[in-house]
Design a protein around this motif. Sequence first.
Motif, PDB file in Angstrom:
ATOM      1  N   GLU A 157     -40.895  17.643 -53.587  1.00 50.28           N
ATOM      2  CA  GLU A 157     -41.241  16.811 -52.459  1.00 50.28           C
ATOM      3  C   GLU A 157     -40.153  15.362 -52.636  1.00 50.28           C
ATOM      4  N   PHE A 158     -40.119  15.080 -53.680  1.00 53.29           N
ATOM      5  CA  PHE A 158     -38.985  13.752 -53.844  1.00 53.29           C
ATOM      6  C   PHE A 158     -37.565  14.295 -53.554  1.00 53.29           C
ATOM      7  N   ARG A 162     -34.974  12.331 -51.357  1.00 55.83           N
ATOM      8  CA  ARG A 162     -34.311  11.621 -52.144  1.00 55.83           C
ATOM      9  C   ARG A 162     -32.932  11.060 -51.372  1.00 55.83           C
ATOM     10  N   ILE A 273     -45.176  10.794 -52.146  1.00 59.73           N
ATOM     11  CA  ILE A 273     -43.984   9.976 -51.621  1.00 59.73           C
ATOM     12  C   ILE A 273     -44.342   8.804 -50.853  1.00 59.73           C
TER      13      ILE A 273
END
Length: 390
Positions: A157-158, A162, A273
């Motif tokens: 997810e990051f 990013r 997030i």
Amino acid sequence: MHNITCPNCATVFTVNETEYSQLLAQVRGAEFDKEIHDRLERERELLHQRAENDLQAKLGDKDKEILKLKAQLRQIELAKDLELQQAVAQVEKERDAAQNALAVQEQKQELELATTRQEYEVRLKAADEQVEFYKNFKAQQSTKAIGESLELYAEAEFNKVRQLAFPNAYFEKDNQVSARGSKGDYIYRELDENGVEIISIMFEMKNEADTTKTKHKNADFFKELDKDRREKDCEYAVLVTMLEADNDYYNTGIVDVSHKYEKMYVVRPQFFIQLIGLLRNAALNSLKYKQELAMIKKQNVDITQFEKELDAFKTAFAKNYNSASTNFKKAIDEIDKSIKRMEEVKRFLTTSENQLRLANNKLDDVSVKKLTRDNPTMKAKFEALEGENQ
């Protein structure tokens, strides 16, 4: 005697002094009385005229005063009317402002109501998504992979955001074991262009299978997570957890547990997030103060180094000064000794000079006669030499 001519018939009368005086007195008395009477009449008329003039003047002043008072009265009435109009206008203005404020308040309440409704719908949707995610997530995992699957999910997810949201951030697994033999799961760290830390977060991921007999609670991991945060010098600690799935306290969104452990939060995976974004935005607002603090620390380091160099210079200078002072004192002592020696030599020379002066004086006093006075032989020889020279 006096002659008197009659003004009517022009007859001349002769009268003596007594008669003349009596007649003159009578004439003077009548004329005087008439003159006095006429003068009094004139004075009375003059006074009457003055009084009338004064009265007219006073009446004129009164008329002016009356006109002035009437003008003031009209002005007062106009001012009262204006004040009344202003008061009415102010009341109408306040009424309009109250009506506008009431309308704004009603709109605000409607907006807040709509926002509350929307937030409720978002939370409800998030809760439904969380339940669905939890069901799907658990259904797809084996018992062996459950522990690592949440970490992989968070990392994936990051990495999706990013490049756009966190291009300069460090987000990696914590592979450095602390002195206690412990480590977290992930560390998020971000610095500005000058190397000043914007934000740092220690993450711990916790998950377990539904069939696990011993169920853990989120609070079981707070203490260890706080220690990992402090040992790795991170500002925040975040527990990303799927434990206690039925606990509404942790299902409402981002949970702040800083009342138990400083700067610690608990979130479900879908808020992972969002929490980074919130903490990062808050940190950016305080970045200026961190930069100033870093500058002050750097200045303190520079000042400390300067003070060390200054102390070293003082020490070296003091050492050199002490050495120079010692040598200077020795030189002064030697100069003093030399001066004493020179004074001694001077004394000797002065004594010798005196002796030479006395000897010279004695030499000046030497003559042949004195030298041969008690020496007949030398006297005879000097006399013989004198005879030959002649």
